[in-house]
Design a protein around this motif. Structure first.
Motif, PDB file in Angstrom:
ATOM      1  N   ASP A 298      -6.659   4.189  34.715  1.00 18.98           N
ATOM      2  CA  ASP A 298      -7.885   4.023  35.511  1.00 18.98           C
ATOM      3  C   ASP A 298      -7.595   3.236  36.780  1.00 18.98           C
ATOM      4  O   ASP A 298      -8.064   3.592  37.870  1.00 18.98           O
ATOM      5  CB  ASP A 298      -8.956   3.274  34.715  1.00 18.98           C
TER       6      ASP A 298
ATOM      7  N   PHE B 279     -12.695  -0.852  31.995  1.00 20.34           N
ATOM      8  CA  PHE B 279     -11.945  -1.983  31.433  1.00 20.34           C
ATOM      9  C   PHE B 279     -12.788  -3.248  31.441  1.00 20.34           C
ATOM     10  O   PHE B 279     -12.796  -4.004  30.466  1.00 20.34           O
ATOM     11  CB  PHE B 279     -10.656  -2.214  32.225  1.00 20.34           C
TER      12      PHE B 279
ATOM     13  N   ARG C  22      -6.934   2.537  30.326  1.00 15.31           N
ATOM     14  CA  ARG C  22      -7.415   1.571  31.319  1.00 15.31           C
ATOM     15  C   ARG C  22      -6.349   1.301  32.390  1.00 15.31           C
ATOM     16  O   ARG C  22      -6.687   1.029  33.544  1.00 15.31           O
ATOM     17  CB  ARG C  22      -7.835   0.271  30.634  1.00 15.31           C
TER      18      ARG C  22
END
Length: 226
Positions: free
Chosen positions: A89, A118, A86
């Motif tokens: 990301d 997330f 995450r």
């Protein structure tokens, strides 16, 4: 409980995955935090290795794995791996936003903080403790701000203020993204340090064996027939 179990001893109550279990303290020699054992090749996967307990070599058995449950260690590493993913990301999210401005193309990633990977995880995750819940709550503001700059960047881009758009992205990278990166690191550290297994060292017929359990809940007496 069987007739052969003595009620003169208290019971050690422990958690194993989602199940509460107990074992008579008659058989428990000690309870210690699990340390990294020495690996033994060609042994079943539920035997982690052997540990030196005050000069005695003791096999360490992963009780979860032995009973067909998911590994505790894998659960911890899965959480930490998720945090790493995450984090990446959101690093990539800002890079892609910047690239879409530079290359004058559509930005296709989620601008709603609840719709990114997330955000979806965060909205459904049930923290294991108040401390972790408090730590995760700190993600809300920087996470919302990061996704919120997309519309502001688009507005600056539409006005031809490319320098302003780039500046906004860079400021977000230096502030909100940096905050999230720090929080991801703290979440991983907390999860690793607080989720430490306990080893129940049992004695049977003069031999010692250690079993890994998630946590010790209590040591108490049971009444017969309870």
């Amino acid at each position: 409980m069987t007739d052969s179990v003595s009620l003169d001893y208290p019971w050690v109550i422990f958690m194993l995955h989602t199940t509460q279990m107990a074992i008579s303290a008659e058989h428990v020699q000690s309870m210690v935090v699990v340390s990294e054992p020495s690996k033994i090749p060609n042994f079943p996967d539920y035997i982690r290795g052997v540990s030196n307990l005050r000069g005695t070599i003791v096999p360490l058995i992963d009780l979860r794995v032995r009973l067909g449950m998911p590994s505790f260690l894998k659960e911890v590493e899965a959480f930490c791996s998720l945090m790493d993913q995450r984090e990446q990301d959101h690093r990539r999210w800002l890079l892609e936003l910047e690239a879409s401005v530079r290359e004058q193309r559509e930005f296709t990633l989620a601008t709603d903080p609840h719709q990114c990977a997330f955000g979806k995880w965060y909205d459904s995750y049930q923290p294991i403790s108040y401390t972790l819940a408090s730590l995760l709550k700190q993600f809300e503001t920087p996470h919302r701000v990061i996704h919120g700059i997309a519309e502001k960047v688009f507005a600056l881009e539409k006005k031809g203020d490319m320098a302003g758009a780039y500046k906004l992205i860079e400021e977000c990278r230096d502030k909100e993204l940096a905050q999230m990166i720090t929080l991801f690191a703290q979440a991983k550290e907390y999860y690793r340090t607080q989720n430490r297994e306990v080893s129940l060292v049992l004695e049977h017929q003069g031999k010692l064996v250690a079993l890994t359990v998630d946590s010790i809940e209590a040591v108490e007496y049971f009444e017969e027939g309870s």
